[in-house]
Design an enzyme around this catalytic site. Sequence first.
Site, PDB file in Angstrom:
ATOM      1  N   LYS A 298     -10.299 -17.347   0.486  1.00  0.00           N
ATOM      2  CA  LYS A 298     -11.480 -18.202   0.584  1.00  0.00           C
ATOM      3  C   LYS A 298     -11.116 -19.438   1.388  1.00  0.00           C
ATOM      4  O   LYS A 298     -10.220 -20.199   1.017  1.00  0.00           O
ATOM      5  CB  LYS A 298     -11.953 -18.594  -0.810  1.00  0.00           C
ATOM      6  CG  LYS A 298     -13.122 -19.555  -0.784  1.00  0.00           C
ATOM      7  CD  LYS A 298     -13.702 -19.770  -2.161  1.00  0.00           C
ATOM      8  CE  LYS A 298     -14.853 -20.752  -2.109  1.00  0.00           C
ATOM      9  NZ  LYS A 298     -15.423 -20.976  -3.426  1.00  0.00           N
TER      10      LYS A 298
ATOM     11  N   SER B  90     -23.782 -18.461   2.444  1.00  0.00           N
ATOM     12  CA  SER B  90     -25.085 -19.093   2.652  1.00  0.00           C
ATOM     13  C   SER B  90     -25.294 -19.564   4.090  1.00  0.00           C
ATOM     14  O   SER B  90     -26.376 -19.400   4.649  1.00  0.00           O
ATOM     15  CB  SER B  90     -25.230 -20.262   1.688  1.00  0.00           C
ATOM     16  OG  SER B  90     -24.150 -21.174   1.830  1.00  0.00           O
TER      17      SER B  90
ATOM     18  N   LYS C 292     -12.614 -29.567   0.359  1.00  0.00           N
ATOM     19  CA  LYS C 292     -11.874 -28.745  -0.601  1.00  0.00           C
ATOM     20  C   LYS C 292     -10.570 -28.223   0.012  1.00  0.00           C
ATOM     21  O   LYS C 292     -10.048 -27.191  -0.388  1.00  0.00           O
ATOM     22  CB  LYS C 292     -12.761 -27.597  -1.087  1.00  0.00           C
ATOM     23  CG  LYS C 292     -14.032 -28.075  -1.799  1.00  0.00           C
ATOM     24  CD  LYS C 292     -14.756 -26.956  -2.541  1.00  0.00           C
ATOM     25  CE  LYS C 292     -15.949 -27.510  -3.340  1.00  0.00           C
ATOM     26  NZ  LYS C 292     -16.626 -26.471  -4.142  1.00  0.00           N
TER      27      LYS C 292
ATOM     28  N   LYS D 270     -13.839 -14.586   2.345  1.00  0.00           N
ATOM     29  CA  LYS D 270     -15.031 -15.431   2.352  1.00  0.00           C
ATOM     30  C   LYS D 270     -14.795 -16.672   3.200  1.00  0.00           C
ATOM     31  O   LYS D 270     -13.770 -17.325   3.004  1.00  0.00           O
ATOM     32  CB  LYS D 270     -15.326 -15.829   0.902  1.00  0.00           C
ATOM     33  CG  LYS D 270     -16.431 -16.837   0.740  1.00  0.00           C
ATOM     34  CD  LYS D 270     -16.518 -17.260  -0.698  1.00  0.00           C
ATOM     35  CE  LYS D 270     -17.607 -18.296  -0.839  1.00  0.00           C
ATOM     36  NZ  LYS D 270     -17.679 -18.814  -2.165  1.00  0.00           N
TER      37      LYS D 270
ATOM     38  N   ARG E 125     -24.275 -25.100  -1.646  1.00  0.00           N
ATOM     39  CA  ARG E 125     -24.078 -26.325  -2.424  1.00  0.00           C
ATOM     40  C   ARG E 125     -25.406 -26.995  -2.722  1.00  0.00           C
ATOM     41  O   ARG E 125     -25.572 -27.622  -3.762  1.00  0.00           O
ATOM     42  CB  ARG E 125     -23.098 -27.256  -1.710  1.00  0.00           C
ATOM     43  CG  ARG E 125     -21.687 -26.644  -1.711  1.00  0.00           C
ATOM     44  CD  ARG E 125     -20.669 -27.499  -0.985  1.00  0.00           C
ATOM     45  NE  ARG E 125     -19.400 -26.783  -0.855  1.00  0.00           N
ATOM     46  CZ  ARG E 125     -18.394 -27.182  -0.083  1.00  0.00           C
ATOM     47  NH1 ARG E 125     -18.501 -28.287   0.630  1.00  0.00           N
ATOM     48  NH2 ARG E 125     -17.283 -26.482  -0.036  1.00  0.00           N
TER      49      ARG E 125
ATOM     50  N   TYR F 244     -26.994 -12.393   0.770  1.00  0.00           N
ATOM     51  CA  TYR F 244     -28.329 -12.792   0.335  1.00  0.00           C
ATOM     52  C   TYR F 244     -29.402 -11.884   0.936  1.00  0.00           C
ATOM     53  O   TYR F 244     -30.561 -11.976   0.555  1.00  0.00           O
ATOM     54  CB  TYR F 244     -28.575 -14.268   0.686  1.00  0.00           C
ATOM     55  CG  TYR F 244     -27.535 -15.167   0.036  1.00  0.00           C
ATOM     56  CD1 TYR F 244     -27.642 -15.525  -1.303  1.00  0.00           C
ATOM     57  CD2 TYR F 244     -26.411 -15.601   0.746  1.00  0.00           C
ATOM     58  CE1 TYR F 244     -26.679 -16.313  -1.915  1.00  0.00           C
ATOM     59  CE2 TYR F 244     -25.434 -16.383   0.144  1.00  0.00           C
ATOM     60  CZ  TYR F 244     -25.570 -16.737  -1.187  1.00  0.00           C
ATOM     61  OH  TYR F 244     -24.595 -17.495  -1.778  1.00  0.00           O
TER      62      TYR F 244
HETATM   63  C1  PBG Z   1     -17.509 -22.477  -5.298  1.00  0.00           C
HETATM   64  C2  PBG Z   1     -18.304 -21.502  -4.519  1.00  0.00           C
HETATM   65  C3  PBG Z   1     -18.849 -21.759  -3.258  1.00  0.00           C
HETATM   66  C4  PBG Z   1     -19.520 -20.605  -2.872  1.00  0.00           C
HETATM   67  C5  PBG Z   1     -19.378 -19.662  -3.885  1.00  0.00           C
HETATM   68  N1  PBG Z   1     -18.606 -20.236  -4.899  1.00  0.00           N
HETATM   69  C6  PBG Z   1     -18.887 -22.984  -2.428  1.00  0.00           C
HETATM   70  C7  PBG Z   1     -17.773 -23.912  -2.398  1.00  0.00           C
HETATM   71  O1  PBG Z   1     -16.607 -23.513  -2.403  1.00  0.00           O
HETATM   72  O2  PBG Z   1     -18.076 -25.094  -2.356  1.00  0.00           O
HETATM   73  C8  PBG Z   1     -20.240 -20.477  -1.569  1.00  0.00           C
HETATM   74  C9  PBG Z   1     -21.091 -19.299  -1.371  1.00  0.00           C
HETATM   75  C10 PBG Z   1     -22.027 -19.436  -0.233  1.00  0.00           C
HETATM   76  O3  PBG Z   1     -21.931 -20.361   0.603  1.00  0.00           O
HETATM   77  O4  PBG Z   1     -22.909 -18.575  -0.138  1.00  0.00           O
HETATM   78  N2  PBG Z   1     -16.853 -22.000  -6.401  1.00  0.00           N
END
Ligand code: PBG
Length: 341
Positions: free
Chosen positions: A209, A292, A235, A266, A219, A331
């Site tokens: 990730k 997203s 992050k 991801k 978010r 999605y």
């Molecule tokens: C955080 C989390 C995130 C997503 C899924 N779980 C965002 C982040 O790390 O801030 C993002 C998924 C998306 O953007 O569709 N645990």
Amino acid sequence: MNDSDHTEDFKLDLGRRPRRIRRTQALRALTQENWLRREDLIAPLFVIDGDGPKEPVGSMPGVFRRSVKDLVQECRELAEVGVRAVALFPSIDPSLKDDVGSEAGNPDGLVLRTVKAIKNSVPEIAVITDVALDPYTSHGHDGVLNATGDYVLNDETVERLCQMAVHQAIAGVDIVAPSDMMDGRVGAIREILDEAGFTNTAIMAYSAKFASAYYGPFREAVGSAGAAGTTTLNKKTYQLNPANRRAAIADALLDEEEGADFLMVKPAGPYLDIIRDLREASALPLAAYQVSGEYAQIHAASQLGWLDYEKSRDESLLAIKRAGADLVLTYFAREVADKLD
Ligand code: PBG
């Protein structure tokens, strides 16, 4: 259809003409190497407390925060079009958020009630729950911060994640999915689940990730950006550096060693090389999360008339399969499943 309908004399003397097998729809179908199937799709869903009407997420057209009741109905309809799994994310009331994400440990929390409701009404659909603190923390980070607020504490966070995973297993979830990127969390969760008797609760590790800008709309959906006052919440001390390929593989292989049942990459589209690398490095089922921002991009460009919506959507998903993913969290799951034969 031969190439001889022109009159010119110029003729290439070619032994191989790759276009031969692309000439008709039938030939193209016969020679297609990768396909997107309904069974490949996992639908991420957002749940919110109360029984109000579904709330649209501004930057994600067609995506809503849903009450438990509405979400159960959505699961039923997803199952009807052949989607086999959903991944749940809660939008938590800001009044329940604090520095350490205490609400994540509530044995009657929103996600747990949602899992039970789905399992009661649509038992055939597999349920995946997120294991991370960001929907619950006032700062929007995935874990507990140190005293100076600039570092997420690893082991202290993992302890809380373990507790979360056990509650989710008790609620009846099929797969827990740690998305936090703390070190050692897969092994720790496996151990505590086994001790608690949940040897059949599977783990889908968000293995590779990346610290990506493509999470912005998510978010907004779970309210973790608003809480932190920015959509570019940093992050980088736990999520992977987007420049790194080897680090992603090394991290993912640790998850495999620690007992993950599925690995995940991801985001998906901008990281197809990582999907391919992991496909070759591990025999585990591999998921990719079309996040997203990837969804928002396709919607935005097609609203402007700059991209063909359906074609770019379908191509984006097929590319993820071709790179080597078995499963795609997207999605678009429902509308694509609905349309596939
Ligand atoms: C955080 C989390 C995130 C997503 C899924 N779980 C965002 C982040 O790390 O801030 C993002 C998924 C998306 O953007 O569709 N645990």
